[in-house]
Design an enzyme around this catalytic site. Structure first.
Site, PDB file in Angstrom:
ATOM      1  N   GLU B  43     -44.335  23.148 -52.380  1.00 45.21           N
ATOM      2  CA  GLU B  43     -43.420  22.406 -51.186  1.00 45.21           C
ATOM      3  C   GLU B  43     -42.122  22.575 -51.438  1.00 45.21           C
ATOM      4  O   GLU B  43     -41.268  22.838 -50.806  1.00 45.21           O
ATOM      5  CB  GLU B  43     -43.838  21.108 -51.211  1.00 45.21           C
ATOM      6  CG  GLU B  43     -45.159  20.815 -50.542  1.00 45.21           C
ATOM      7  CD  GLU B  43     -46.414  21.052 -51.061  1.00 45.21           C
ATOM      8  OE1 GLU B  43     -46.381  21.506 -52.172  1.00 45.21           O
ATOM      9  OE2 GLU B  43     -47.352  20.783 -50.292  1.00 45.21           O
ATOM     10  N   HIS B 112     -52.553   9.510 -51.731  1.00 50.25           N
ATOM     11  CA  HIS B 112     -52.419  10.115 -50.387  1.00 50.25           C
ATOM     12  C   HIS B 112     -52.272   9.078 -49.151  1.00 50.25           C
ATOM     13  O   HIS B 112     -52.405   9.303 -48.136  1.00 50.25           O
ATOM     14  CB  HIS B 112     -53.889  10.631 -49.983  1.00 50.25           C
ATOM     15  CG  HIS B 112     -54.002  12.326 -50.523  1.00 50.25           C
ATOM     16  ND1 HIS B 112     -54.114  12.412 -51.793  1.00 50.25           N
ATOM     17  CD2 HIS B 112     -54.062  13.254 -49.817  1.00 50.25           C
ATOM     18  CE1 HIS B 112     -54.255  13.775 -51.970  1.00 50.25           C
ATOM     19  NE2 HIS B 112     -53.874  14.224 -50.741  1.00 50.25           N
TER      20      HIS B 112
HETATM   21  C1  LIG Z   1     -48.411  19.114 -53.626  1.00 52.47           C
HETATM   22  C2  LIG Z   1     -49.651  19.125 -52.527  1.00 52.47           C
HETATM   23  N1  LIG Z   1     -49.623  20.044 -51.642  1.00 52.47           N
HETATM   24  C3  LIG Z   1     -50.571  20.325 -50.749  1.00 52.47           C
HETATM   25  C4  LIG Z   1     -52.043  19.557 -51.056  1.00 52.47           C
HETATM   26  C5  LIG Z   1     -53.114  19.659 -50.197  1.00 52.47           C
HETATM   27  N2  LIG Z   1     -54.148  20.434 -51.051  1.00 52.47           N
HETATM   28  C6  LIG Z   1     -55.200  19.954 -51.658  1.00 52.47           C
HETATM   29  S1  LIG Z   1     -56.093  20.877 -52.293  1.00 52.47           S
HETATM   30  C7  LIG Z   1     -55.306  22.083 -51.958  1.00 52.47           C
HETATM   31  C8  LIG Z   1     -55.705  23.588 -52.326  1.00 52.47           C
HETATM   32  C9  LIG Z   1     -56.034  23.828 -53.716  1.00 52.47           C
HETATM   33  O1  LIG Z   1     -56.313  25.011 -53.871  1.00 52.47           O
HETATM   34  P1  LIG Z   1     -56.809  25.462 -55.627  1.00 52.47           P
HETATM   35  O2  LIG Z   1     -55.692  25.098 -56.500  1.00 52.47           O
HETATM   36  O3  LIG Z   1     -56.929  26.914 -55.707  1.00 52.47           O
HETATM   37  O4  LIG Z   1     -57.902  24.659 -56.002  1.00 52.47           O
HETATM   38  P2  LIG Z   1     -59.248  24.289 -55.400  1.00 52.47           P
HETATM   39  O5  LIG Z   1     -59.134  23.226 -54.356  1.00 52.47           O
HETATM   40  O6  LIG Z   1     -59.627  25.855 -55.109  1.00 52.47           O
HETATM   41  O7  LIG Z   1     -60.024  23.952 -56.460  1.00 52.47           O
HETATM   42  C10 LIG Z   1     -54.186  21.766 -51.101  1.00 52.47           C
HETATM   43  C11 LIG Z   1     -53.149  22.714 -50.452  1.00 52.47           C
HETATM   44  C12 LIG Z   1     -51.869  18.845 -52.202  1.00 52.47           C
HETATM   45  N3  LIG Z   1     -52.839  18.095 -52.695  1.00 52.47           N
HETATM   46  N4  LIG Z   1     -50.924  18.580 -53.034  1.00 52.47           N
END
Ligand SMILES: Cc1ncc(C[n+]2csc(CCOP(=O)(O)OP(=O)(O)O)c2C)c(N)n1
Ligand SMILES: [Mg+2]
Lengths: 431, 320
Positions: B43, B112
């Protein structure tokens, strides 16, 4: 200007030239020389994966790999686990898997709500790492935290109850699925924002160094594990903490659970150099790549990384290549992942792989494993019943725990602390 | 986007996934990956990139998957976007829109579920819009994109699932709404209720209940938190002589506090009752559904407050 996926796909990097593991020295890493060793060819990344085009790992070898256990088998004289250890790992992985399946069931029955992110498929990482920890060691997790909590020893009852939003949950129903905490078990959260947990984990590791060097607690040797995903490795907090952890030689292991996807964003579409482990050496710490579908390999790497941290030699970055068997959360339609890819990884189920190893090395028989599964079934039945029968948090809980000292709510119009007003604890939406 | 090639959308999952809440559905197909950009999860990085692009006259629409995550980008929203025009003495304006769902969702816990209206509403240089209906969303988003200054556009996740009647006028391609103008959603004479976003719907429901009991409530949909339409609010209060402010966010230093001050400053003599403020509880959002319900305003809370303002019920004794 083009931002199409094809343009973003990494150009082939030279294949990593590290020697494939030999039979006598199967799992050696140059932790000391900070050399990146993709010690496993991450079996999923072979020919089969190359067919997925964009998903081909740059360091994938083109020879077809034998299954994990086959490689390990060749050195039967040197088993990677004892029978007890093998069964403990199996039990922990079954607990993680069955717990999450139960969550899905309970979510669809309306017993839990919001975003529920399940861990199916990634069990080898949680089990492989956390089962090596002492109780005093810390774990910092993300929104995908149920199984890390369980591996760290938080009882199923407490985790289930938390998910049900009940007063008997590990956070009395205040935290929820994405925010598991347990001081007793040194589980420090449950962070729902990407990257956020990493500095906090680094701070926990900093505390150990401080205790040892400033507070003169010579025996302080606690290690912190920070778990996070591939997508998170594009967030600045990751880089900031790699730097500080290496700079100050903090006792932490950064555990990347690279499941190839961040919700619907493929790792290769999001990351200029997708080999995450390589970022370790860039900051002066070892970076190791390990097959995250093989608990024994994870454990081997984890052992060295944790010991390194405990010895005061500083941090390690470990990239575990894994896969989630379900959607990102129970609300995710999961439309972007190729069914062939899913099927491919389903065939590399870490639980099946461990089972095979245990059988092939006569470390366990069918009945013993069945008995474990039955035991876990019972544990979970009990957890659900416990959660279901537990009371909801009372209204009086609404305003509790906002501060460690509720005087933080300030002084009321009558001059006394608002928290001392008998009506205060009743809690209203308009305090 | 079809009217101005300088407009582009960037954010997490806005393209191939069609938006985490399917808000950008079809845009990738229509405008291509050069104008609908999937970003990594960074972000701070992409919000800043948006600002840099806006410096040179592009019109970025930066989506936060939810506004909660804008906290990782708040430096750029406030320092880079909101202050550049001032610091550069008007040489560099920042025509950017930051948008995404804001406020409490359901069952997602403390991190959230939060309303950012008063956070961003406190910053000079920002405009903060809070659409309630489809008409609001369309008219205000167009205004936001065309605006030469940075706009924080706070949508609501739970409203994404709701449908609203839309007039032919609102569907017309020329339809746009002015920034800084509130809308009277329902006229009334006994008490003024101000609300924004999802709470407008609650206020309207409360007004229905009140009508059955003979209280005629005027419901103001603020639409814009900053600038705030003080005139519409004060004119209404001068007519009804009573005010209830409703917001989902935390009470202290909130939108209601600002509205209350405006009314005290400009219409004090017209008030026949103390101003009532309905807001979220002064706690991080609990996960447990029963506590969560207690932590956010309910229609009954608004009804009760309006009755208190109209002396139709005993005043709340020492509200905790
Ligand atoms: C700062 C922030 N931006 C966006 C999100 C929304 N979000 C939740 S999980 C996710 C993907 C995360 O992917 P990864 O780090 O690969 O972990 P995984 O879910 O695959 O375990 C996103 C974009 C968030 N939780 N926090
Ligand atoms: Mg991932």
């Amino acid at each position: 200007m083009s931002f199409t996926a094809t343009k973003f796909a990494p150009s082939p990097l030279p294949l990593n030239s590290t020697i494939p593991r030999s039979n006598d020295k199967p799992l050696s890493f140059s932790f000391d020389h900070f050399k990146p060793h993709p010690s496993s060819s991450f079996l999923g990344s072979t020919r089969t994966l190359l067919r997925f085009g964009a998903l081909a790992r740059p360091h994938a070898r083109t020879r077809s790999s034998s299954p994990v256990s086959a490689v390990l088998l060749q050195q039967t004289s040197n088993l990677l686990v004892t029978k007890e250890e093998g069964l403990e790992l199996y039990e922990d992985m079954i607990l993680g898997r069955f717990f999450e399946d139960k969550c899905a069931e309970m979510y669809y029955r309306g017993k839990m709500f919001g975003f529920v992110h399940l861990y199916n498929g990634q069990e080898a990482v949680s089990t492989g790492f956390i089962k090596l920890l002492k109780k005093e060691d810390s774990v910092v997790s993300t929104y995908r935290d149920h199984v890390h909590a369980l591996s760290k020893g938080v009882p199923s009852r407490q985790v289930m109850s938390e998910l049900f939003g009940k007063a008997t949950g590990c956070c009395r129903g205040q935290g929820g699925s994405m925010h598991m905490f347990s001081k007793e078990h040194n589980l420090l959260g449950g962070f729902a924002f990407i990257g956020e947990g990493i500095p906090v984990a680094t701070g926990a590791a900093f505390t150990n160094k401080y205790k040892r060097e400033v507070l003169n607690q010579a025996d302080a040797d606690h290690v912190t594990l920070a778990f996070f995903g591939d997508g998170t490795c594009n967030n600045g907090q990751f880089f900031e903490c790699l730097n500080m952890a290496a700079l100050w030689k903090l006792p932490i292991v950064f555990v990347v659970e690279n499941n190839l996807w961040a919700i619907g964003m493929s790792h290769l579409r999001a990351t200029s150099d997708p080999q995450i482990y390589k970022k370790g050496p860039a900051f002066g710490m070892p970076g190791v790549h390990v097959d995250g579908m093989d608990v024994l390999k994870v454990r081997e790497v984890a052992k060295e990384a944790i010991q390194r941290a405990r010895r005061g030699e500083g941090p390690t970055l470990v990239e575990c290549e894994t896969y989630r068997f379900r959607g990102h959360s129970l609300a995710d339609p999961d439309e972007l992942r190729d069914p062939a890819e899913k099927e491919h990884y389903a065939g590399r189920d870490p639980i099946a792989a461990l089972k095979k190893y245990l059988f092939e090395n006569n470390l366990a028989n069918e009945q013993e494993l069945k008995a474990i599964e039955k035991k876990i079934d019972e544990v979970l039945e009990d957890a659900v019943e416990f959660a279901d029968n537990s009371p909801l948090p009372p209204r009086s809980q609404l305003l509790e725990n906002v501060f460690a000292d509720p005087k933080g709510f300030g002084i009321g119009p009558d001059g006394s602390y608002r928290c001392e007003d008998p009506k205060f604890t009743q809690g209203t939406a308009h305090v | 986007m079809s009217a101005d090639p300088k407009v582009f959308l960037m954010g997490e999952e806005v393209g191939e996934y069609q938006g985490a809440y399917k808000i950008s559905k079809g845009l990738l197909e229509k405008y291509g990956p050069e104008r609908v950009l999937d970003t990594p999860i960074t972000e701070a990085g992409f919000a800043g990139i948006g600002v840099g692009a806006a410096y040179y006259g592009l019109r970025p629409v930066v989506e936060f998957m939810t506004f909660n995550f804008s906290m990782q980008a708040i430096d750029h929203i406030i320092n880079s976007a909101a202050k550049s025009n001032y610091m550069s003495a008007g040489q560099i304006s920042v025509p950017i829109v930051f948008r995404g769902p804001n406020g409490a969702a359901a069952g997602v816990g403390a991190q959230h579920s939060q309303c950012y209206a008063s956070w961003y509403g406190a910053c000079p240089g920002l405009k903060v819009l809070t659409p309630y209906s489809s008409e609001d969303a369309r008219g205000l988003l167009k205004a936001a994109i065309r605006d030469p200054d940075p706009v924080v556009f706070l949508e609501n996740e739970l409203l994404y699932g709701e449908s609203f009647p839309v007039t032919a006028e609102a569907l017309d391609s020329s339809f746009c709404l002015p920034i800084g103008k509130a809308k009277i959603e329902r006229e009334g004479k006994d008490v003024t209720i101000t609300a924004y976003s999802k709470m407008v719907g609650y206020a309207l429901k409360a007004a229905e209940t009140l009508a059955k009991e003979g209280i005629s409530a005027e419901v103001i949909n603020l639409r814009s938190i900053r600038p705030l339409d003080r005139s519409t609010i004060n004119n209404s209060v001068r007519k009804t002589n009573r005010l209830v402010t409703v917001e989902e966010g935390f009470p202290q230093h909130g939108v209601g506090a600002e509205i209350c001050t405006s009314v005290i400053e400009e219409s004090f003599g017209y008030l026949d009752a103390p101003v009532e403020r309905i807001a979220g509880a002064d706690v991080p959002m609990p996960y447990a559904a029963n506590l969560e319900r207690m932590a956010v305003p309910q229609v009954e809370d608004i009804v009760r407050a309006a009755k208190r303002a109209c002396y139709r019920s005993v005043p709340l004794a020492a509200a905790a």
